[in-house]
Write an enzyme that holds these catalytic residues in place. Structure first.
Site, PDB file in Angstrom:
ATOM      1  CD  GLU A 145      -3.110  -0.780   0.143  1.00  0.00           C
ATOM      2  OE1 GLU A 145      -3.010   0.203  -0.611  1.00  0.00           O
ATOM      3  OE2 GLU A 145      -4.053  -1.587   0.079  1.00  0.00           O
ATOM      4  CG  ASP A 286      -5.425  -6.955  -7.946  1.00  0.00           C
ATOM      5  OD1 ASP A 286      -4.452  -7.351  -7.284  1.00  0.00           O
ATOM      6  OD2 ASP A 286      -6.196  -6.073  -7.528  1.00  0.00           O
ATOM      7  CD  GLU A 381     -14.393  -4.679  -2.354  1.00  0.00           C
ATOM      8  OE1 GLU A 381     -14.794  -3.899  -3.234  1.00  0.00           O
ATOM      9  OE2 GLU A 381     -13.316  -4.516  -1.777  1.00  0.00           O
ATOM     10  CD  GLU A 400      -9.875  -1.321  -8.704  1.00  0.00           C
ATOM     11  OE1 GLU A 400     -10.937  -0.756  -8.350  1.00  0.00           O
ATOM     12  OE2 GLU A 400      -8.858  -1.348  -7.985  1.00  0.00           O
ATOM     13  CB  THR A 486      -1.384  -0.890  -9.513  1.00  0.00           C
ATOM     14  OG1 THR A 486      -2.630  -1.568  -9.402  1.00  0.00           O
ATOM     15  CG2 THR A 486      -0.774  -0.667  -8.143  1.00  0.00           C
TER      16      THR A 486
END
Ligand code: DMJ
Length: 856
Positions: A145, A286, A381, A400, A486
């Site tokens: 993160e 992902d 989600e 996304e 990302t």
């Protein structure tokens, strides 16, 4: 009066017909295009309005953050207060993984100002970061993160400030952001240093390193999404530790992939054992795929591309389902389905597919998420595609889906994607906007709100929304090795930071990059008035049906309302040289070479001296330019390698060989929710080498499965025979030969047999020659894949339930039809006069024929 008038009318008519005909036609076309444009297109004015709205949304969130929360990490949008790490509960990882008391929201959105062309805002934000932000914090945070949100943001802003091309230089700037990034990077390094595998620990205390007793578990995405930021940090600072560590981590994961080239979800960083074996494109894995491809785009190093291509091929083969719309969680060991949901994170994948040049698949997978959003005005989600409902109802305003929409719009310019953007923008405004910012959606069904505004809303969601509508934005036409990380941070690397390419790299992927877009623009004649092609696709409604979205938003193309089930070439084909005659054995070439090894491994691939008995696995190439050999018996052929055939018998064999016939098994079923809209499914089936061939359509018949004899290997008793007679029987593969199953079924009066394979690829049921001579095979025998069998048995079970509940009285019916494209093999020559083996009309790219061994 009348006679006088008549000629004048006539003259007027002549006048109109001669001079104004073209004018009238012009107006008709214009009016029609206006009408259609209203439905399918978007005016410039409208997209400009939306662009301003997107900008306004960002500033509403940012200004409120600055007003009520800064220098805290995040804004509490309902209470209008700030929040940082949760000191009261150190185990609160939802907060503490991300918030470490370093003004996260401010840091994360530095380069968003660049996208808005807001130089003042950018400079102010940079100066605030320099003044207030320190990573010297006694906080345990997630390496992933902090890397993507903070390190990436600092590097991006530094690149913009220091590259004169952009005009974002700041007076007196002395590399402070790079120094901060370097400091942060060093604080993350302990996560790697203590790990035996090189795969980093998930969390690290920014002040004290990895705590004792820290968990050894991390997910693939966490460990595999570092190479961009760490690579750039190393190159900008000349401190190689970061890139080395991130690369080691990436290979630590990659080298633990299964034979299917799949990775799991969670791994132990000390033992390297997989803990959670689900492979997917979503949560936990992902961005691992994303960074393989983007690392190649940014650094230009082809090993990343090779890895991506291999990984992506396996995703297409095992994770993508038959329809091509769904990417599921499958077991990394065997490709078996592990759950029935897709998650919101996986909605980024169509965007990555655009970058990989696979537009066709990108359009399809995006349509699924589009329908989910339409159904809930948000992206839950988790969505259960089996039950067609929500499994996890939160929506923290993730980017996304809009990210993929943006990439698809850039690649296709289809206004459908602008409309999707408008839908997202309106829903965010309507459901998530509050006085102090935007609040996460706690439940997409009730639209209740949560006290959280994640930093990615500002750094990603609004950035992509704005860039979608700001079609002329400079960023959109940057022709550079630049990428969105990302976390949507813009990163580019000037030439001086790139490494020289190694010459030893395997040749193929260098020569044939899969980076050119395979998207073909619609021919204008076909879509004269329609500006959106996506909405006119014959399979567009299929995705709507998949998510059980009732309201029809796309034009109805088939008056019967039956969706078209997509068909495509098989992803994987197996070819067996079992039947190859060894006529060459007396050839001079082979004299004295009987002992010669059949397969030789060498650095550029494999060589086969004799083919008899070998099995080839052919996998569809990512760039869709035919197939590659990916396995020869148990040996793998890696990307860039070739399979060299030295057996002259291949020529005759290949020309004569008609690969097995396939058919379509059409299953008609009752669907409680939507009987009229979707009442049959087509499965491609392999037709057995024995028994009748399939021509045209066979009569529709009831499909039965005999619960007392699932494998169909023993004689059926009287009761069972009654059930089977006149029908098609569905049996499982195994316990006896295909021939035995057919003979038993035939004896019981069946009119056909469908075999449910235990493999996920098709192959032809064959019989031993002797039996073929003795027995007469009268009924057709077809084989379907394991996955289709699972689906079919579910349909049978459900139907049984409906019958018992009195909702339906009809049995499941099936029809076997010939498959319009007969698969064939052939030999052709390419432009260099070299021989090429083809299958289904596509070349097998990595086979090299070397049939002239004696040098003549
Ligand atoms: C972001 O931090 C990044 O996009 C990451 O890759 C996934 N999670 C969030 C957004 O959903």
């Amino acid at each position: 009066m009348q006679p006088l008038n008549r000629p004048s009318h006539k003259r007027a008519f002549h006048y109109i017909s001669l001079y104004n005909f073209a004018y009238i036609i012009f107006w008709i076309i214009f009016m029609l295009s206006v009408v259609v444009n209203k439905v399918n297109g978007m005016s410039e004015q409208r997209s400009n309005d939306l662009k301003s709205q997107a900008k306004d949304m960002f500033y509403h969130a940012f200004n409120n953050y600055m007003k009520y929360a800064f220098p805290d990490d995040e804004l509490n949008p309902l209470q209008c207060t700030g929040r940082g790490s949760d000191k009261n509960d150190p185990h609160n990882t939802i907060i503490n993984d991300v918030l470490g008391d370093y003004s996260l929201t401010l840091v994360d959105c530095l380069d968003t100002f660049v996208v808005f062309n807001d130089r003042k805002g950018f400079e102010k934000a940079v100066r605030d970061v320099i003044k207030y932000v320190s990573f010297d914090q006694d906080n345990k945070v997630q390496v992933f993160e902090v890397n993507i949100r903070a390190l990436g943001a600092l590097l991006s802003a530094h690149l913009f400030i220091t590259d004169p091309r952009f005009g974002y230089s700041i007076k007196g700037y002395n590399n402070e952001l790079l120094k901060l990034a370097h400091d942060l990077g060093k604080r993350l390094l302990p996560a790697f240093q203590k790990s035996k595998t090189g795969i980093p620990y998930a969390r690290v205390n920014l002040k004290y390193g990895v705590p004792i007793n820290e968990t050894h578990e991390t997910c693939t995405a966490a460990a595999g999404t570092l190479i961009i930021e760490f690579g750039v940090l190393s190159r900008l600072t000349n401190d190689t530790r970061f890139e080395d560590a991130a690369k080691k981590a990436l290979f630590g994961l990659w080298n633990r992939r299964t034979d299917l080239n799949l990775l799991g979800n969670v791994i132990n960083v000390q033992t390297g054992q997989w803990i959670h074996t689900a492979s997917s494109t979503g949560a936990g894995i992902d961005s691992f795929y994303e960074y393989l491809l983007k690392a190649y785009v940014l650094f230009g190093e082809t090993e990343y591309l090779d890895m991506f291509n291999e990984a992506y091929n396996s995703v297409l083969r095992y994770v993508k389902d038959e329809t091509g719309y769904l990417y599921r969680n499958v077991n990394m060991m065997n490709g078996g389905l592990m759950s029935n949901w897709v998650d919101s994170l996986s909605a980024y994948f169509p965007g990555l597919q655009v970058l990989a040049g696979d537009l066709d698949n990108a359009i399809k997978s995006h349509l699924l998420y589009y329908n989910i959003w339409k159904k809930y005005n948000a992206m839950p989600e988790r969505f259960n595609f089996h039950l067609r409902n929500v499994e996890l109802a939160t929506y923290p305003l993730r980017p996304e889906f809009i990210e993929s929409t943006y990439f698809l719009y850039r690649a296709t310019r289809d206004p459908f994607y602008l409309q999707v953007g408008e839908m997202v923008l309106k829903d965010l405004e309507y459901y998530a906007r509050v006085n102090c910012g935007f609040a996460s959606i706690k439940d997409v069904l009730t639209k209740s709100l949560d006290e959280r505004m994640e930093s990615f809303l500002l750094s990603e969601t609004f950035k992509y929304l704005y860039l979608l509508f700001d079609t002329e934005n400079k960023i959109n036409s940057m022709d550079d090795n630049f990428i969105f990380t990302t976390e949507a941070h813009l990163i580019f690397l000037p030439q001086k930071y790139l490494k020289k390419h190694s010459k030893i790299r395997p040749s193929m992927s260098g020569a044939e990059r899969s980076f050119c877009s395979i998207y073909e623009k619609p021919s204008p004649s076909k879509h004269l008035f329609t500006t959106s092609v996506i909405t006119s696709r014959s399979d567009a409604d299929f995705a709507r049906e998949l998510v059980g979205f009732e309201e029809r938003t796309l034009p109805l193309l088939d008056p019967k309302g039956i969706c078209e089930v997509p068909k495509s070439d098989p992803q994987v084909i197996e070819v067996s040289f079992g039947g190859l005659q060894e006529s060459h054995e007396d050839d001079l070439i082979y004299q004295g070479q009987e002992q010669q090894q059949q397969i030789i491994k060498y650095v550029d691939g494999l060589i086969a001296n004799r083919l008899k008995g070998l099995k080839l696995e052919l996998t569809k190439r990512v760039d869709k330019k035919g197939y590659d050999v990916t396995k020869v018996d148990n040996y793998r052929v890696f990307p860039g390698q070739t399979f060299e055939i030295r057996d002259p018998a291949v020529k005759d064999f290949w020309v004569k060989q008609q690969t097995y016939q396939t058919s379509v098994l059409r299953v008609y079923f009752y669907n409680e929710n939507n009987y009229n809209a979707y009442n049959y499914a087509d499965y491609i089936a392999a037709v057995a080498s024995f028994g009748p061939k399939i021509t045209g359509e066979l009569p529709i018949r009831t499909l039965v499965s005999v619960s007392s004899s699932l494998y169909g290997c023993v004689d059926y008793n009287i009761e069972e025979t009654k059930l089977i007679e006149g029908n098609i029987i569905f049996v499982k593969r195994g316990n006896c030969t295909f021939v035995d199953k057919v003979l038993k079924a035939q004896q019981a009066g069946a009119k056909g047999i469908v075999i449910w394979s235990n493999e996920n690829y098709l192959f032809q049921p064959a019989s031993a020659a002797e039996k073929n001579d003795i027995w007469k095979f009268e009924i057709p025998c077809v084989l379907i894949t394991y996955e289709n069998g699972v689906e079919l048995s579910r349909i049978l079970e459900e139907n049984e339930k409906y019958i018992q509940e009195g909702k339906n009285s009809s049995n499941i019916k099936v029809k076997i039809l010939s498959h319009e494209r007969e698969p064939t093999t052939n030999i052709k020559t390419n432009e260099n006069n070299e021989l090429l083996l083809t299958i289904y009309g596509h070349a097998i790219r990595n086979i090299r024929l070397n049939l002239n061994l004696n040098g003549n």
